[in-house]
Write a protein that holds these residues in place. Structure first.
Motif, mmCIF file in Angstrom:
data_model
loop_
_atom_site.group_PDB
_atom_site.id
_atom_site.type_symbol
_atom_site.label_atom_id
_atom_site.label_comp_id
_atom_site.label_asym_id
_atom_site.label_seq_id
_atom_site.Cartn_x
_atom_site.Cartn_y
_atom_site.Cartn_z
ATOM 1 N N UNK A 118 1.953 2.154 -3.410
ATOM 2 C CA UNK A 118 0.821 2.705 -4.151
ATOM 3 C C UNK A 118 0.566 4.167 -3.755
ATOM 4 N N UNK A 119 0.584 4.430 -2.437
ATOM 5 C CA UNK A 119 0.298 5.796 -1.955
ATOM 6 C C UNK A 119 1.377 6.770 -2.407
ATOM 7 N N UNK A 153 0.299 11.193 -9.893
ATOM 8 C CA UNK A 153 -1.048 11.310 -10.438
ATOM 9 C C UNK A 153 -1.314 12.715 -10.963
ATOM 10 N N UNK A 155 0.836 -1.214 0.000
ATOM 11 C CA UNK A 155 0.000 0.000 0.000
ATOM 12 C C UNK A 155 0.859 1.249 0.000
ATOM 13 N N UNK A 197 -5.706 5.018 1.793
ATOM 14 C CA UNK A 197 -6.431 5.708 0.722
ATOM 15 C C UNK A 197 -5.490 6.442 -0.244
ATOM 16 N N UNK A 198 -5.760 6.270 -1.536
ATOM 17 C CA UNK A 198 -5.056 7.043 -2.572
ATOM 18 C C UNK A 198 -6.077 7.751 -3.441
ATOM 19 N N UNK A 236 -2.472 16.626 8.613
ATOM 20 C CA UNK A 236 -1.647 15.452 8.897
ATOM 21 C C UNK A 236 -2.477 14.226 8.539
ATOM 22 N N UNK A 237 -1.940 13.393 7.639
ATOM 23 C CA UNK A 237 -2.645 12.217 7.145
ATOM 24 C C UNK A 237 -2.106 10.968 7.827
ATOM 25 N N UNK A 238 -2.997 10.086 8.195
ATOM 26 C CA UNK A 238 -2.591 8.771 8.696
ATOM 27 C C UNK A 238 -3.107 7.730 7.704
ATOM 28 N N UNK A 239 -2.188 7.018 7.074
ATOM 29 C CA UNK A 239 -2.546 5.986 6.089
ATOM 30 C C UNK A 239 -3.454 6.530 4.979
ATOM 31 N N UNK A 240 -3.084 7.704 4.496
ATOM 32 C CA UNK A 240 -3.809 8.294 3.364
ATOM 33 C C UNK A 240 -2.842 9.220 2.630
ATOM 34 N N UNK A 241 -3.145 9.441 1.370
ATOM 35 C CA UNK A 241 -2.285 10.251 0.510
ATOM 36 C C UNK A 241 -2.360 11.724 0.897
ATOM 37 N N UNK A 252 1.271 7.299 -6.405
ATOM 38 C CA UNK A 252 0.142 8.108 -6.884
ATOM 39 C C UNK A 252 0.229 9.536 -6.332
ATOM 40 N N UNK A 282 -2.532 13.900 -1.157
ATOM 41 C CA UNK A 282 -3.384 14.495 -2.195
ATOM 42 C C UNK A 282 -4.807 14.782 -1.726
ATOM 43 N N UNK A 283 -5.174 14.304 -0.549
ATOM 44 C CA UNK A 283 -6.548 14.558 -0.085
ATOM 45 C C UNK A 283 -6.747 15.938 0.529
ATOM 46 N N UNK A 326 -6.480 13.553 9.217
ATOM 47 C CA UNK A 326 -7.255 12.736 8.282
ATOM 48 C C UNK A 326 -6.752 11.300 8.374
#
Lengths: 449, 449
Positions: free
Chosen positions: A272-273, A280, A269, B446-447, A396-401, A276, A403-404, B441
């Motif tokens: 992938x993160x 992307x 994962x 998530x991507x 601050x993102x946890x387990x997310x891109x 992208x 890009x959100x 977040x």
């Protein structure tokens, strides 16, 4: 093109605010029309402020209709800007951002209708109570007044910004790039006609006159007439505005974003993160610019990520561990310098380092981040909590891109920019961030004493 | 003393920021310790930010105890400041503001305990939702970082500001008046020892070194180290900071407040409200400075109000109608000039005009108000609604005194100042106004794309 050259060209598309604008205006500029324009904006703001939602939404719908009805005129003006840009040898990417087509104008009109459909931020009661002495206290959202936007070549920003400001009851002063001057002039003429057509003051939407740097300087010194300046552009533009403006400024958009891949991340994962988040849409501020990897997983993870980045066309600028991993994999990894840690590439380049632990990742981020968005990828809840607590960025993102970080993604429906400062607004700015508040206190003849 | 002389003396008690601070620092100032101090504050802020409530409250209670335990040392230092002020011929009112007694120190300690008991602003979830893609979005309050306060002679502000900043997780840089330098040095020593005694960084609370204007200038240019500057003082100080600061500024405290007595006001209550709003504590920013009276009630109301103002020792500076009313009542009414409409007297003087209608009152307020607090007195709901809608100030009162604009009165428990600007905070600033937010977040890998 090298990332530095790409950045330079992007900055060249920004308004002429860097450098010379820092000096005093030329002797002749006392006669400049900028303060007069700002005064008209203030008068329009006074008319707009007490209006309820319906007339403001009516104006927005009229603007959308007018953009569609007058598309030929808009595209003709835009064609002149595009021709000039091509003559000047502007890159295809920048020309593409400048270009309007019937479909793009229709999309802009559709966005305006979407803004009209959003909830009204004005009049919202943010806080309310009855005080012990019986006074009723209400903190109510009100428009800011006059909003100044200094922005880059994209002409769609002209209409977006006008729509968001009108929706939130503000007058707007627009200072776009001279490379889009004809397009912006045509768009603002259409918007103003539509606004006036429904009985609202046309001066609620104005282009700042003059294409020189003096006009930007005067806008920055129009304290008392302009309530806030929002520069949208490269780091140099934003620094110039911050250094020279007496009007309060909201810094936006510079995103030197980091992803930290922790020892306990899901490595597939994570690949992938990171890929992208970089590839992307590399030109946007929430794309990732630096990846930091825990050394406990470097042996396994670096080859995986390098292979995927190479396939995506990304050039890695890495520390010695990354360079060794590159050599082992037969992939060229450039040596990273402090400039790489500091750079928002906005292209298919990625800085990369291996760190001994989470705290070292946090220290790197603290030193180099622009305070936009950082992410941790980990299955370890304690690591996630520590990262969230220690990292001082807008998102601050946890387990997310990364890009959100985006007003649309966050469900705000629209966005005037992404603030990287801490006062007033931080992160994606929607309609509430274009308002202030006032306290309304109601009594029965209450006195103190 | 004339109001102008009184204002001048109040301003003389403010720090040495006006005028000369606007110029570049002197050549020697590159070696000034201000940036080093700010850097230590930032390091302390990094330590404070992730702390939960308990250690911060523990520090506050330790400060309160230490103030009481070391009262003799504090009062000895204060006595030196008071002696110097008397030698310099400072007015009794200013000397009184400067003076500490055992009772006053005990009151300061008690206020610190009250701050400790307030709800924690840090960590509050301001907004939260689950996005359509399953991401959990939380907007969470976080400390601003480093707060700089530039303030007047009153030494109690030193401890109040430190307590509010610590409570909200911020480090604070304090730049008081040189006339209170010994008092502030003693107070800050006590506070720092207490903070260090419970294991928190002493550098969370620091006096800005140097008594010259250069140190104020350097504080204003410490962008990146200081997150916000809050000047508390006269209009000239605030203007200097706004003009020269690259650090974001929150303007506070200048209150040219108006009461509009509408045609349908209860006249006896109106007399009571105006007289107490002027005379109960004329030196504070929320006291009234101008009364505007609807001409329909002037014949009846002016004699009533003039009699009561005269009894309260208030000098009226009026327009021609007020002067005629004064002549008829045998009371001397000075002729009002534009300077009177513009002045925050902070003393027993009141500007007064008769207006043809509510809109004329609003126009007068729009021209002259500092945007702090305005009041309408009326029994007419339509008039009240129109006034509230058209007046663009931090607080608008309906049938209540301007004196209620105050963090304590509003139930905030404490107040760092009253903002008269529209960005970030407007009106009384409590603990939440000393915070920013960040978005957290959380996803499952998530991507976008």
């Amino acid at each position: 093109m090298s990332p530095a050259a790409e950045s330079a060209q992007l900055r060249a598309a920004a308004p002429e605010a860097d450098g010379a604008a820092a000096t005093a205006p030329s002797p002749g500029s006392a006669e400049s029309p900028v303060p007069a324009t700002a005064r008209r904006a203030r008068a329009a703001a006074v008319e707009l402020a007490p209006l309820p939602r319906t007339p403001r939404d009516t104006a927005l719908l009229a603007i959308a209709d007018a953009l569609e009805a007058r598309v030929d005129e808009i595209i003709a003006a835009n064609a002149e800007d595009v021709a000039r840009a091509r003559e000047a040898g502007t890159s295809d990417a920048i020309v593409d951002r400048l270009t309007l087509t019937p479909d793009r104008v229709a999309a802009i009109a559709s966005d305006v209708r979407d803004v009209a459909a959003l909830p009204d931020p004005v009049g919202e009661v943010v806080r309310g109570s009855t005080l012990p002495n019986g006074l009723d206290l209400r903190q109510v959202r009100v428009p800011l007044g006059v909003v100044g936007i200094i922005y880059e070549a994209r002409p769609n920003v002209t209409v977006d910004a006008a729509a968001l400001c009108l929706k939130s009851g503000n007058a707007v002063l627009l200072r776009g790039s001279s490379s889009a001057h004809r397009s912006n002039t045509a768009l603002v003429a259409v918007v103003r006609d539509a606004v006036a057509g429904v009985g609202l003051p046309a001066d609620a939407v104005q282009l700042v006159p003059g294409e020189s740097r003096d006009s930007v300087h005067e806008l920055m010194r129009a304290r008392g007439l302009v309530d806030v300046l929002i520069p949208r552009g490269g780091a140099a533009l934003i620094r110039t505005v911050v250094e020279n403006s007496t009007v309060p400024v909201i810094e936006t958009g510079v995103g030197n974003c980091h992803i930290y891949v922790d020892e306990r991340a899901d490595l597939d994962r994570a690949v992938d993160i990171v890929v992208t988040a970089k590839a992307q849409r590399p030109s946007v501020c929430n794309s990732v610019e630096t990846v930091l990897v825990h050394r406990g997983i470097a042996d396994v993870f670096l080859p995986k990520l390098l292979a995927a980045l190479t396939e995506a066309g990304v050039t890695v600028h890495g520390d010695s561990t990354w360079q060794q991993a590159g050599a082992a994999a037969g992939v060229s990894v450039a040596g990273a310098t402090d400039e790489d840690w500091a750079t928002e590439y906005l292209g298919l380049h990625l800085a990369a380092a291996v760190v001994p632990d989470l705290d070292a990742a946090v220290a790197h981020i603290r030193r180099w981040s622009s305070g936009h968005t950082e992410a941790i990828l980990t299955a370890d809840t304690a690591a996630a909590r520590r990262f969230v607590s220690l990292v001082d960025s807008a998102a601050v993102m946890v387990n997310a891109s990364t890009r959100f970080t985006d007003g649309g993604q966050f469900g705000f429906g629209a966005e005037i920019g992404i603030s990287t400062q801490k006062l007033h607004a931080r992160g994606p700015m929607g309609l509430p961030e274009l308002t202030s508040t006032k306290y309304v206190v109601t009594g029965d003849g209450h006195t103190r004493g």
